[in-house]
Motif scaffolding. Structure first.
Motif, PDB file in Angstrom:
ATOM      1  N   UNK A  37      36.347   0.115 -38.810  1.00 57.86           N
ATOM      2  CA  UNK A  37      35.682  -1.455 -38.047  1.00 57.86           C
ATOM      3  C   UNK A  37      34.538  -1.470 -37.609  1.00 57.86           C
ATOM      4  N   UNK A  38      34.073  -2.938 -38.320  1.00 60.89           N
ATOM      5  CA  UNK A  38      32.541  -3.301 -38.711  1.00 60.89           C
ATOM      6  C   UNK A  38      31.851  -4.298 -37.998  1.00 60.89           C
ATOM      7  N   UNK A  44      26.985  -7.611 -31.786  1.00 61.23           N
ATOM      8  CA  UNK A  44      28.870  -7.305 -32.229  1.00 61.23           C
ATOM      9  C   UNK A  44      29.021  -5.678 -31.842  1.00 61.23           C
ATOM     10  N   UNK A  45      28.156  -4.919 -31.939  1.00 59.98           N
ATOM     11  CA  UNK A  45      28.362  -3.734 -31.706  1.00 59.98           C
ATOM     12  C   UNK A  45      28.085  -2.709 -30.177  1.00 59.98           C
ATOM     13  N   UNK A  46      28.393  -3.565 -29.368  1.00 59.10           N
ATOM     14  CA  UNK A  46      28.737  -3.208 -28.365  1.00 59.10           C
ATOM     15  C   UNK A  46      30.042  -3.358 -28.008  1.00 59.10           C
ATOM     16  N   UNK A  57      39.202   4.669 -34.484  1.00 63.48           N
ATOM     17  CA  UNK A  57      38.625   3.803 -36.061  1.00 63.48           C
ATOM     18  C   UNK A  57      36.631   4.288 -36.357  1.00 63.48           C
ATOM     19  N   UNK A  58      36.510   4.521 -37.692  1.00 59.11           N
ATOM     20  CA  UNK A  58      35.360   4.641 -37.453  1.00 59.11           C
ATOM     21  C   UNK A  58      34.736   3.305 -37.281  1.00 59.11           C
ATOM     22  N   UNK A  59      33.369   3.518 -37.276  1.00 57.69           N
ATOM     23  CA  UNK A  59      32.711   2.664 -36.231  1.00 57.69           C
ATOM     24  C   UNK A  59      31.438   2.046 -37.807  1.00 57.69           C
ATOM     25  N   UNK A  60      30.755   1.681 -37.975  1.00 60.98           N
ATOM     26  CA  UNK A  60      29.449   0.830 -38.713  1.00 60.98           C
ATOM     27  C   UNK A  60      29.112  -0.130 -38.814  1.00 60.98           C
ATOM     28  N   UNK A  61      28.233  -0.592 -39.212  1.00 60.86           N
ATOM     29  CA  UNK A  61      27.825  -2.198 -39.197  1.00 60.86           C
ATOM     30  C   UNK A  61      27.500  -3.194 -40.568  1.00 60.86           C
TER      31      UNK A  61
END
Length: 247
Positions: A37-38, A44-46, A57-61
């Motif tokens: 998840x990007x 978009x982060x919250x 899932x893995x989270x990144x920006x």
């Protein structure tokens, strides 16, 4: 799924969006690897934090910067998106506009692109201690923002994800305009949106609390997402580690 007339805030919107993505089966692993998840920072982060939790899932920006016209910074000529950990180079998207040709011929486009790449590098230091975004090749990648108006930023992000070799590209937002969402369909395998109101004004109109997300809030959520959860299944790939704050 029953939705409220307005989302309380971005995290509530993300919880609804994550549940819907799970119901659609878009959280299933691809070749044994869970989705990535990007988030498009910062708003978009919250939203993406709750989506990543719902899908385990893995989270990144994913860092995207608009390339503005000379003297008219609000007029977007295109955008540049950071490269990823597999060695994919930064990806540039240009708009179909006469301004672009003139800016390219004068050298202004490349100059502004360079300035925005410098800003991406600065933000990489802030969010990841200089590391590039998670490698995307062969993965299902879900790009998340708090909403879509024109779709320009999201469209640039989707093109970059596709260029980085993602096996499946998904655009996911809680709310969006019909035209903005339609503009994403050629760049994504799936476009998922909870609300597409016929009279779309602005993204913030569909949130009771649409206060700007700060860097500190975004980084705190990224750190929290990287912490192991004893009830969660193991996730593929190295966890995200947010870097220290820099000026």
């Amino acid at each position: 799924m029953s939705l409220p007339p307005c989302f309380a805030d971005r995290r509530e919107a993300g919880a609804y969006l994550g549940r819907h993505l799970a119901e659609l089966g878009l959280g299933r692993p691809v070749d044994g690897a869970p989705p990535v998840v990007l988030a498009l920072p910062r708003g978009g982060v919250p939203v993406a934090f709750e989506v990543a939790r719902a899908l385990d899932a893995a989270l990144d920006v994913l860092l995207v910067r608009k390339i503005g016209a000379p003297g008219y910074p609000e007029l977007a000529l295109g955008a540049v998106v950071e490269g990823d950990a597999s060695g994919s180079a930064p990806h540039t998207v240009t708009n179909d506009d006469p301004w672009v040709s003139r800016a390219v011929e004068s050298g202004a486009f490349d100059a502004e692109r360079g300035r925005q790449l410098n800003e991406i590098c600065r933000r990489q230091q802030r969010y990841r201690q200089g590391r590039p975004v998670t490698a995307m090749a062969g993965r299902q990648v879900i790009v998340v923002d708090d909403g879509v108006a024109t779709g320009a930023t999201m469209r640039a992000a989707l093109h970059a994800v596709r260029a980085a070799g993602a096996a499946r590209v998904v655009a996911a937002v809680p709310v969006g305009s019909a035209d903005g969402l339609d503009s994403l369909r050629a760049a994504a395998d799936d476009v998922v949106c909870l609300k597409t109101p016929p009279n779309f004004g602005a993204v913030g109109a569909f949130y009771l609390d649409f206060a700007q997300t700060s860097d500190e809030e975004a980084m705190a959520l990224l750190r929290q997402a990287a912490m192991p959860r004893p009830w969660a299944s193991p996730r593929a790939g190295a966890p995200f580690t947010a870097g220290p704050s820099v000026p």
